[in-house]
Design a protein around this motif. Structure first.
Motif, mmCIF file in Angstrom:
data_model
loop_
_atom_site.group_PDB
_atom_site.id
_atom_site.type_symbol
_atom_site.label_atom_id
_atom_site.label_comp_id
_atom_site.label_asym_id
_atom_site.label_seq_id
_atom_site.Cartn_x
_atom_site.Cartn_y
_atom_site.Cartn_z
ATOM 1 N N THR A 3 0.933 -1.021 0.141
ATOM 2 C CA THR A 3 0.278 -0.202 0.471
ATOM 3 C C THR A 3 0.907 0.899 -0.237
ATOM 4 O OG1 THR A 3 -1.598 -0.562 1.316
ATOM 5 C CG2 THR A 3 -1.617 1.335 1.013
ATOM 6 N N ILE A 4 0.306 2.431 -0.810
ATOM 7 C CA ILE A 4 1.316 3.743 -0.572
ATOM 8 C C ILE A 4 -0.014 4.589 -0.581
ATOM 9 C CG2 ILE A 4 2.784 4.875 -2.024
ATOM 10 C CD1 ILE A 4 3.754 2.465 -4.347
ATOM 11 N N HIS A 5 0.082 5.434 0.170
ATOM 12 C CA HIS A 5 -0.027 6.506 -0.146
ATOM 13 C C HIS A 5 0.721 7.461 -0.639
ATOM 14 C CE1 HIS A 5 -2.730 9.726 1.625
ATOM 15 N NE2 HIS A 5 -1.743 10.482 2.149
ATOM 16 N N LEU A 6 0.436 8.165 -2.034
ATOM 17 C CA LEU A 6 0.431 9.045 -2.458
ATOM 18 C C LEU A 6 -0.214 10.085 -3.248
ATOM 19 C CD1 LEU A 6 3.281 9.432 -4.101
ATOM 20 C CD2 LEU A 6 2.479 7.207 -5.756
ATOM 21 N N LEU A 7 0.796 11.134 -2.945
ATOM 22 C CA LEU A 7 -0.299 12.373 -3.654
ATOM 23 C C LEU A 7 -1.410 12.774 -3.038
ATOM 24 C CD1 LEU A 7 0.850 12.399 -7.191
ATOM 25 C CD2 LEU A 7 1.562 13.561 -5.617
ATOM 26 N N GLY A 8 -2.055 12.354 -2.294
ATOM 27 C CA GLY A 8 -3.257 12.407 -1.409
ATOM 28 C C GLY A 8 -4.279 11.155 -1.373
ATOM 29 N N ARG A 9 -3.315 9.760 -1.825
ATOM 30 C CA ARG A 9 -4.561 9.284 -2.203
ATOM 31 C C ARG A 9 -3.844 7.907 -1.622
ATOM 32 N NH1 ARG A 9 -5.220 9.428 -9.000
ATOM 33 N NH2 ARG A 9 -5.818 7.548 -8.684
ATOM 34 N N ASP A 10 -4.914 7.193 -1.732
ATOM 35 C CA ASP A 10 -3.634 5.726 -0.989
ATOM 36 C C ASP A 10 -3.814 4.657 -2.335
ATOM 37 O OD1 ASP A 10 -3.223 6.002 1.066
ATOM 38 O OD2 ASP A 10 -5.668 5.573 2.244
ATOM 39 N N PHE A 11 -3.051 3.960 -3.036
ATOM 40 C CA PHE A 11 -3.090 2.802 -4.287
ATOM 41 C C PHE A 11 -2.325 1.125 -2.875
ATOM 42 C CE2 PHE A 11 -2.032 7.307 -5.205
ATOM 43 C CZ PHE A 11 -2.854 6.672 -6.813
ATOM 44 N N ALA A 12 -2.720 0.531 -3.645
ATOM 45 C CA ALA A 12 -2.525 -1.087 -3.388
ATOM 46 C C ALA A 12 -2.533 -1.580 -4.664
ATOM 47 C CB ALA A 12 -3.686 -1.568 -3.264
ATOM 48 N N ILE A 13 -0.634 -2.010 -4.386
ATOM 49 C CA ILE A 13 -0.341 -2.609 -5.632
ATOM 50 C C ILE A 13 0.410 -3.741 -5.465
ATOM 51 C CG2 ILE A 13 1.807 -2.821 -7.363
ATOM 52 C CD1 ILE A 13 2.474 0.226 -6.623
ATOM 53 N N ALA A 14 -0.257 -4.408 -6.100
ATOM 54 C CA ALA A 14 0.023 -6.332 -6.424
ATOM 55 C C ALA A 14 1.540 -6.017 -6.295
ATOM 56 C CB ALA A 14 -0.689 -6.722 -7.713
ATOM 57 N N LEU A 55 8.350 1.902 -8.735
ATOM 58 C CA LEU A 55 6.312 1.724 -7.788
ATOM 59 C C LEU A 55 5.773 3.086 -9.475
ATOM 60 C CD1 LEU A 55 7.549 3.704 -4.663
ATOM 61 C CD2 LEU A 55 6.919 1.381 -4.897
ATOM 62 N N SER A 56 6.296 3.293 -10.197
ATOM 63 C CA SER A 56 5.599 4.060 -11.381
ATOM 64 C C SER A 56 5.081 2.301 -12.296
ATOM 65 C CB SER A 56 6.124 4.516 -12.497
ATOM 66 O OG SER A 56 5.289 4.433 -13.120
ATOM 67 N N ILE A 57 5.887 1.800 -12.465
ATOM 68 C CA ILE A 57 5.504 0.026 -12.909
ATOM 69 C C ILE A 57 4.258 -0.675 -12.330
ATOM 70 C CG2 ILE A 57 6.175 -2.338 -13.704
ATOM 71 C CD1 ILE A 57 9.275 -0.927 -13.191
ATOM 72 N N GLY A 58 3.973 -0.240 -11.211
ATOM 73 C CA GLY A 58 2.706 -0.602 -10.598
ATOM 74 C C GLY A 58 1.416 0.058 -10.845
ATOM 75 N N LEU A 59 1.385 1.009 -10.372
ATOM 76 C CA LEU A 59 1.202 1.986 -10.521
ATOM 77 C C LEU A 59 0.259 2.687 -11.895
ATOM 78 C CD1 LEU A 59 2.872 4.950 -7.991
ATOM 79 C CD2 LEU A 59 1.042 3.301 -7.509
ATOM 80 N N VAL A 60 0.879 3.020 -12.553
ATOM 81 C CA VAL A 60 0.398 3.014 -14.140
ATOM 82 C C VAL A 60 -0.887 2.342 -14.279
ATOM 83 C CG1 VAL A 60 2.685 4.060 -15.048
ATOM 84 C CG2 VAL A 60 2.054 1.888 -15.289
ATOM 85 N N LYS A 61 -0.022 0.795 -13.603
ATOM 86 C CA LYS A 61 -2.063 -0.090 -14.084
ATOM 87 C C LYS A 61 -2.824 0.401 -13.638
ATOM 88 C CE LYS A 61 0.386 -4.184 -13.131
ATOM 89 N NZ LYS A 61 0.831 -5.121 -12.493
ATOM 90 N N ILE A 62 -2.869 1.187 -12.098
ATOM 91 C CA ILE A 62 -4.096 1.877 -11.504
ATOM 92 C C ILE A 62 -4.482 2.763 -12.330
ATOM 93 C CG2 ILE A 62 -4.739 2.210 -8.745
ATOM 94 C CD1 ILE A 62 -2.324 0.696 -8.300
ATOM 95 N N ASP A 63 -3.512 3.884 -12.595
ATOM 96 C CA ASP A 63 -3.973 5.471 -12.620
ATOM 97 C C ASP A 63 -3.089 5.423 -13.673
ATOM 98 O OD1 ASP A 63 -4.204 7.482 -13.586
ATOM 99 O OD2 ASP A 63 -4.873 8.198 -11.956
ATOM 100 N N PRO A 68 6.714 7.641 -14.719
ATOM 101 C CA PRO A 68 7.571 8.383 -13.586
ATOM 102 C C PRO A 68 8.193 9.541 -13.908
ATOM 103 C CG PRO A 68 8.669 6.738 -14.677
ATOM 104 C CD PRO A 68 6.976 6.622 -14.961
ATOM 105 N N ASP A 69 8.003 10.516 -15.105
ATOM 106 C CA ASP A 69 7.981 12.077 -14.978
ATOM 107 C C ASP A 69 6.986 12.718 -13.886
ATOM 108 O OD1 ASP A 69 10.164 11.758 -16.707
ATOM 109 O OD2 ASP A 69 8.607 11.733 -18.215
ATOM 110 N N TYR A 70 5.375 12.514 -14.044
ATOM 111 C CA TYR A 70 4.526 12.419 -13.048
ATOM 112 C C TYR A 70 4.823 13.117 -12.063
ATOM 113 C CZ TYR A 70 -0.100 13.898 -11.242
ATOM 114 O OH TYR A 70 -0.723 14.528 -10.524
ATOM 115 N N LEU A 71 4.786 11.325 -11.731
ATOM 116 C CA LEU A 71 5.813 11.601 -10.282
ATOM 117 C C LEU A 71 6.774 12.351 -9.736
ATOM 118 C CD1 LEU A 71 5.647 7.455 -9.926
ATOM 119 C CD2 LEU A 71 3.945 9.018 -8.808
ATOM 120 N N GLU A 72 7.904 11.965 -10.515
ATOM 121 C CA GLU A 72 8.917 13.215 -10.140
ATOM 122 C C GLU A 72 8.456 14.686 -10.448
ATOM 123 O OE1 GLU A 72 13.501 14.320 -11.557
ATOM 124 O OE2 GLU A 72 12.564 12.598 -12.739
#
Length: 124
Positions: A3-14, A55-63, A68-72
């Motif tokens: 689970t990642i709390h990032l940019l005010g949201r929670d994400f669950a990465i498999a 982390l972006s490898i898993g996050l882009v599947k969710i959103d 990586p550029d957006y996150l940076e």
């Protein structure tokens, strides 16, 4: 799931599969090389960007916007500790980090035996 709390949201990465681990491997190698304890700010920032790539490898599947550029451009250093924890959790769940090994049991002594009970070798 990590689970990642990032940019005010929670994400669950498999946990990552082999293909995802293969894509993440160069960034993970860089993180390991740059966290050798020298403490340089440049290495810290490079490691942070490498961590975002992993982390972006898993996050882009969710959103799909969480590249990586957006996150940076949008992640602050205040969120970095949480990202490190999520990275470690994801690594462990994906099979890259061992949770630890059990201690070896003490050497077994036969029941009822002690060093004082050793048979003598005298002949009578």
């Amino acid at each position: 799931m990590a689970t990642i709390h990032l940019l005010g949201r929670d994400f669950a990465i498999a946990p990552y599969k082999l293909g995802e681990l293969r894509r993440a491997a160069p960034y993970i190698d860089n993180i390991q090389r740059k966290t050798d304890g020298t403490g340089s700010l440049t290495d810290l920032m490079d490691s942070a960007v490498d961590l975002l790539h992993v982390l972006s490898i898993g996050l882009v599947k969710i959103d799909p916007l969480l590249t990586p550029d957006y996150l940076e451009a949008n992640v602050s250093m205040d969120e970095f500790v949480g990202l490190q924890t999520a990275f470690l959790d994801l690594s462990e769940e994906s099979g890259l980090k061992r949770t630890g090994e059990a201690e070896a049991p003490p050497a077994a002594t036969p029941a009822g035996a002690s060093s004082a009970d050793s048979p003598s070798s005298s002949t009578t």
